[in-house]
Design an enzyme around this catalytic site. Structure first.
Site, PDB file in Angstrom:
ATOM      1  CG  ASP A 179      -2.018   0.994   1.200  1.00  0.00           C
ATOM      2  OD1 ASP A 179      -2.414   1.424   0.100  1.00  0.00           O
ATOM      3  OD2 ASP A 179      -2.503   1.353   2.288  1.00  0.00           O
ATOM      4  CG  HIS A 262      -4.986   3.353  -3.726  1.00  0.00           C
ATOM      5  ND1 HIS A 262      -3.615   3.558  -3.693  1.00  0.00           N
ATOM      6  CD2 HIS A 262      -5.314   2.851  -2.512  1.00  0.00           C
ATOM      7  CE1 HIS A 262      -3.149   3.217  -2.508  1.00  0.00           C
ATOM      8  NE2 HIS A 262      -4.160   2.777  -1.768  1.00  0.00           N
ATOM      9  CG  HIS A 265      -7.539  -1.628  -3.939  1.00  0.00           C
ATOM     10  ND1 HIS A 265      -8.704  -0.985  -3.530  1.00  0.00           N
ATOM     11  CD2 HIS A 265      -7.309  -2.603  -3.034  1.00  0.00           C
ATOM     12  CE1 HIS A 265      -9.146  -1.557  -2.420  1.00  0.00           C
ATOM     13  NE2 HIS A 265      -8.311  -2.527  -2.094  1.00  0.00           N
ATOM     14  CG  HIS A 279      -5.925  -1.837   0.920  1.00  0.00           C
ATOM     15  ND1 HIS A 279      -6.915  -1.254   0.162  1.00  0.00           N
ATOM     16  CD2 HIS A 279      -4.933  -0.919   1.017  1.00  0.00           C
ATOM     17  CE1 HIS A 279      -6.543  -0.039  -0.191  1.00  0.00           C
ATOM     18  NE2 HIS A 279      -5.339   0.198   0.313  1.00  0.00           N
TER      19      HIS A 279
END
Length: 395
Positions: A179, A262, A265, A279
């Site tokens: 992340d 992201h 994601h 995540h």
């Protein structure tokens, strides 16, 4: 001549009111919460409560605070936030303490916002940069990304006990590294596009510097930190990575800007095949896709793929559960990732869905090629593989 009014350019940096990190600091939680509220509600899950209840209760007792625990429902949905907010109001609580992982903390922030009270983040893992931010990620009951929820302030306190982080499964730390590594990749792209940050307006020099510092700290410390956490040790490398994953990445993404990593994601959450990934593991697939999409130099892409593979992050579609799926599944991912409100549009060029599809599809062959060249095992299930770190790092 008619007068014209130009809109002024604004730059913004936001941050939690206080950040505290160190081995054993959970024992002092009460003394840090007491200036914030007198009737705390601690939102946590059953596993984390068993690990921390005695320490938290004694800490609050010494600070002269009552303690009320509320069990987190497991998924950070809008309905769960409303439920917790109702509990806050029912018991007259004036501060919500999110104790646990990113989902718990995001729900605590949302509940505090709905109830009109302050909130505190106490992460027990360094798996995301959620604890410091003034936003929550809201998911559906099925675990798919639904929306971002923004707040007018960051947490009043973020407190991280690094011994708890070191005692947690190492996969959490590795996910947090995935992340956090995206923070610089996305912030520099958003800066090139003069795109808005999550804080509003353009990035400050400080926001960009924090994003880059997170990257540098991780390249220097990630592998030794992962090795230490495998043995539940708190070393200087672990302290550095916890700070990078939590504070530097948190402020860096929020005040530096998000882009494609992201958004990819978020697209990956739209299909059930990827729900076994954490995540940061999904974000790493997004980082590789963004690097391909923005035509980063091949050497830089391959260095990043090798580095993250050595950490144990997924670098192929196979590891993400997408190695043998129909193209329509990938199109579902891309459709969600390129929705009009997604941060992929912060890239410094127009985003075309077909280009994103091709970049995502290319991750499989790229990841396999790099792993073979580096002598790493062929990709299978998401597992941690630790080998020697490459010496070069991406600019």
């Amino acid at each position: 001549m008619a007068e014209t009014t130009a809109t002024p350019v604004t730059r913004s940096l936001i941050a939690p009111a206080r950040y505290v990190q160190g081995r054993g600091v959970l024992a002092d939680l009460g003394s840090y919460v007491a200036p914030i509220g007198s009737a705390p509600l601690v939102l946590t899950d059953a596993v984390v409560r068993r690990m921390t209840e005695a320490t938290v209760t004694e800490s609050f007792r010494r600070a002269g605070l009552p303690v009320r625990f509320e069990e987190f429902g497991g998924t950070p949905t809008a309905a769960e936030a409303r439920r917790v907010a109702e509990t806050v109001a029912e018991h007259g609580c004036d501060v919500v303490v999110g104790l646990g992982g990113g989902a718990t903390i995001d729900t605590a922030k949302a509940a505090g916002d709905e109830a009109g009270v302050r909130w505190v983040s106490v992460p027990t893992v360094a798996s995301t940069d959620a604890p410091t931010s003034a936003l929550s990620v809201v998911y559906t009951e099925e675990g798919a990304f639904e929306s971002y929820r923004f707040y007018t302030r960051n947490p009043d306190l973020v407190l991280v006990d690094t011994q708890l982080v070191a005692d947690a499964p190492v996969r959490f730390l590795v996910s947090g590294i995935g992340d956090a590594l995206a923070t610089w990749i996305e912030a520099r792209a958003a800066q090139r596009a003069s795109g808005p940050t999550m804080a509003g307006g353009l990035a400050t020099h400080a926001g960009i510097a924090l994003a880059r510092l997170s990257w540098d700290v991780l390249w220097e410390n990630a592998l030794p930190a992962v090795e230490a956490v495998r043995r539940n040790l708190v070393t200087p490398a672990v302290e550095a990575v916890v700070e990078a994953n939590t504070l530097l990445s948190g402020m860096g993404f929020e005040s530096g800007g998000l882009a494609a990593a992201h958004a990819i994601h978020d697209g990956l959450t739209a299909v059930p095949h990827t729900h076994h990934l954490a995540h940061g593991e999904k974000v790493n697939i997004g980082s590789i896709t963004q690097l391909v999409l923005e035509a980063a130099p091949s050497a830089e892409i391959r260095e990043f793929v090798e580095f993250t593979a050595r950490l144990g992050l997924p670098t192929t579609l196979t590891e993400a559960g997408l190695g043998d799926v129909d193209e329509e599944v990938l199109r579902t991912v891309v459709e969600a990732a390129t929705a009009p409100e997604e941060t992929i549009h912060n890239l410094p060029f127009p985003v075309v869905a077909e280009d994103v599809l091709d970049a995502l599809t290319s991750v499989e062959a790229l990841g396999r090629s790099v792993r073979a060249e580096a002598g790493l095992p062929e990709p299978q299930a998401p597992e941690q593989h630790r080998v020697k770190v490459p010496t070069a790092r991406m600019a």
